[in-house]
Motif scaffolding. Structure first.
Motif, PDB file in Angstrom:
ATOM      1  N   UNK A 193       0.826  -1.205   0.000  1.00 50.15           N
ATOM      2  CA  UNK A 193       0.000   0.000   0.000  1.00 50.15           C
ATOM      3  C   UNK A 193       0.863   1.258   0.000  1.00 50.15           C
ATOM      4  N   UNK A 194       1.946   1.244   0.783  1.00 51.19           N
ATOM      5  CA  UNK A 194       2.799   2.430   0.847  1.00 51.19           C
ATOM      6  C   UNK A 194       3.501   2.680  -0.487  1.00 51.19           C
ATOM      7  N   UNK A 195       3.990   1.608  -1.115  1.00 54.10           N
ATOM      8  CA  UNK A 195       4.666   1.771  -2.404  1.00 54.10           C
ATOM      9  C   UNK A 195       3.704   2.326  -3.453  1.00 54.10           C
ATOM     10  N   UNK A 196       2.491   1.801  -3.489  1.00 55.58           N
ATOM     11  CA  UNK A 196       1.508   2.265  -4.471  1.00 55.58           C
ATOM     12  C   UNK A 196       1.178   3.737  -4.276  1.00 55.58           C
ATOM     13  N   UNK A 197       0.962   4.131  -3.023  1.00 55.67           N
ATOM     14  CA  UNK A 197       0.612   5.536  -2.752  1.00 55.67           C
ATOM     15  C   UNK A 197       1.772   6.473  -3.068  1.00 55.67           C
ATOM     16  N   UNK A 198       2.976   6.108  -2.595  1.00 56.43           N
ATOM     17  CA  UNK A 198       4.131   6.974  -2.829  1.00 56.43           C
ATOM     18  C   UNK A 198       4.475   7.039  -4.311  1.00 56.43           C
ATOM     19  N   UNK A 199       4.341   5.916  -5.002  1.00 54.75           N
ATOM     20  CA  UNK A 199       4.651   5.912  -6.427  1.00 54.75           C
ATOM     21  C   UNK A 199       3.661   6.791  -7.203  1.00 54.75           C
ATOM     22  N   UNK A 200       2.405   6.740  -6.826  1.00 60.78           N
ATOM     23  CA  UNK A 200       1.392   7.577  -7.478  1.00 60.78           C
ATOM     24  C   UNK A 200       1.726   9.058  -7.302  1.00 60.78           C
ATOM     25  N   UNK A 201       2.113   9.436  -6.086  1.00 60.45           N
ATOM     26  CA  UNK A 201       2.454  10.843  -5.815  1.00 60.45           C
ATOM     27  C   UNK A 201       3.700  11.245  -6.587  1.00 60.45           C
ATOM     28  N   UNK A 202       4.729  10.379  -6.576  1.00 57.92           N
ATOM     29  CA  UNK A 202       5.985  10.711  -7.253  1.00 57.92           C
ATOM     30  C   UNK A 202       5.808  10.801  -8.770  1.00 57.92           C
ATOM     31  N   UNK A 203       4.938   9.965  -9.325  1.00 58.79           N
ATOM     32  CA  UNK A 203       4.722  10.013 -10.772  1.00 58.79           C
ATOM     33  C   UNK A 203       4.029  11.311 -11.188  1.00 58.79           C
ATOM     34  N   UNK A 204       3.273  11.898 -10.307  1.00 57.29           N
ATOM     35  CA  UNK A 204       2.607  13.169 -10.602  1.00 57.29           C
ATOM     36  C   UNK A 204       3.518  14.360 -10.344  1.00 57.29           C
ATOM     37  N   UNK A 205       4.572  14.153  -9.565  1.00 56.46           N
ATOM     38  CA  UNK A 205       5.567  15.197  -9.304  1.00 56.46           C
ATOM     39  C   UNK A 205       6.951  14.613  -9.602  1.00 56.46           C
ATOM     40  N   UNK A 206       7.309  14.452 -10.866  1.00 60.11           N
ATOM     41  CA  UNK A 206       8.559  13.760 -11.247  1.00 60.11           C
ATOM     42  C   UNK A 206       9.789  14.403 -10.619  1.00 60.11           C
ATOM     43  N   UNK A 207      10.734  13.559 -10.271  1.00 63.93           N
ATOM     44  CA  UNK A 207      12.002  13.990  -9.696  1.00 63.93           C
ATOM     45  C   UNK A 207      13.126  13.470 -10.568  1.00 63.93           C
ATOM     46  N   UNK A 208      14.094  14.324 -10.839  1.00 68.36           N
ATOM     47  CA  UNK A 208      15.199  13.933 -11.715  1.00 68.36           C
ATOM     48  C   UNK A 208      15.946  12.736 -11.138  1.00 68.36           C
ATOM     49  N   UNK A 209      16.240  11.780 -11.992  1.00 64.11           N
ATOM     50  CA  UNK A 209      16.962  10.588 -11.560  1.00 64.11           C
ATOM     51  C   UNK A 209      16.079   9.527 -10.943  1.00 64.11           C
ATOM     52  N   UNK A 210      14.779   9.742 -10.948  1.00 60.13           N
ATOM     53  CA  UNK A 210      13.849   8.786 -10.363  1.00 60.13           C
ATOM     54  C   UNK A 210      12.760   8.421 -11.378  1.00 60.13           C
ATOM     55  N   UNK A 211      12.248   7.205 -11.256  1.00 61.79           N
ATOM     56  CA  UNK A 211      11.026   6.802 -11.937  1.00 61.79           C
ATOM     57  C   UNK A 211      10.049   6.397 -10.841  1.00 61.79           C
ATOM     58  N   UNK A 212       9.160   7.301 -10.500  1.00 62.89           N
ATOM     59  CA  UNK A 212       8.309   7.075  -9.340  1.00 62.89           C
ATOM     60  C   UNK A 212       9.152   7.018  -8.087  1.00 62.89           C
ATOM     61  N   UNK A 213       8.980   5.950  -7.308  1.00 65.68           N
ATOM     62  CA  UNK A 213       9.747   5.820  -6.062  1.00 65.68           C
ATOM     63  C   UNK A 213      11.115   5.188  -6.291  1.00 65.68           C
ATOM     64  N   UNK A 214      11.379   4.715  -7.491  1.00 61.24           N
ATOM     65  CA  UNK A 214      12.644   4.031  -7.779  1.00 61.24           C
ATOM     66  C   UNK A 214      13.704   5.036  -8.217  1.00 61.24           C
TER      67      UNK A 214
END
Length: 258
Positions: free
Chosen positions: A27-48
């Motif tokens: 559940x935590x990975x899904x939620x954090x990944x959803x948030x990160x995909x909407x706010x992209x960070x350089x060097x990351x793909x979602x939470x990865x």
């Protein structure tokens, strides 16, 4: 690692807790990944994080763990890094930090408790400072995994204790310290944990196809092997088949093909 006890020997909730924590991790990975995909960070793909350096994570952890160990015991072993120090992998940084932290804390604490100077005759005098062996951290990168090996000279453990070490609630923390407000017990608990570190580390590793292995040498020390699967694009979302087995089967098919 050193010999231990189980806080609650009559309770066996391992299967239930495994399911509970897997659900929480998912559940935590899904939620954090959803948030990160909407706010992209350089060097990351979602939470990865792409090209994550395990060495950098381990170096940051070693500084904090050494400081905590010295605050509790007055001494701490040096942490030595070996192997392929430039290796990288795509992985969730928080997971790497948690797993490495638990294994490194165990190694440092066991080594310190086994080799620290001893009190003499209860008069507050200590023996001559002993030469505390180093904790060795070795990094290697394979086709499927990055392997992190953490070796200590904390005395190891008998075979029966090795099996109990993976149970929830198993801990090296001593209740006797609770009676002494000046014993540094709260800090020692922070270093030793509450018996959830090893099983949770294995659960995090296995969730993405990795694993944790223990090789204990009673009377000497313990080697812990942490295998982290490369989370490249197209890799399975959770572990269904051992990726190293799948790789071997693929290579064998290629060799045996007409």
């Amino acid at each position: 690692m050193c010999q231990v006890r189980h806080n609650y020997p009559h309770f066996r909730l391992d299967s239930f807790l495994d399911r509970l924590f897997i659900t929480r991790i998912s559940a935590r990975i899904l939620m954090e990944n959803y948030i990160r995909m909407r706010t992209p960070q350089e060097g990351h793909i979602g939470v990865v994080q792409k090209e994550l350096s395990p060495l950098r994570v381990l170096q940051d952890l070693s500084t904090e763990i050494t400081r905590l160990t010295e605050a509790i015991y007055g001494v701490a072993p040096e942490i030595e890094f070996r192997g392929n120090l430039t290796c990288t992998l795509d992985y969730i940084p928080r997971h790497v930090q948690f797993m490495c932290q638990e294994l490194l804390k165990n190694a440092v604490r066991a080594t310190t408790e086994r080799h620290k100077p001893r009190n003499l005759a209860g008069f507050g005098f200590t023996s001559e400072p002993a030469s505390i062996p180093r904790v060795a951290v070795e990094l290697q990168k394979g086709d499927v995994h990055v392997i992190i090996k953490i070796s200590d000279q904390g005395g190891g453990m008998p075979k029966k204790i090795q099996e109990e070490a993976w149970q929830y609630g198993w801990t090296t923390a001593d209740n006797e310290d609770d009676a002494d407000p000046y014993s540094g017990c709260s800090w020692r608990k922070e270093l030793a944990g509450y018996g959830f570190g090893l099983p949770l580390t294995r659960l995090h590793a296995q969730y993405f196809g990795g694993d944790v292995f223990m090789q204990a040498l009673p009377g000497h020390g313990t080697d812990m092997y942490l295998l982290l699967n490369h989370l490249k694009e197209g890799s399975p979302s959770i572990e269904e088949d051992d990726p190293s087995t799948a790789l071997t089967e693929t290579e064998n098919r290629s060799v045996n093909a007409p």
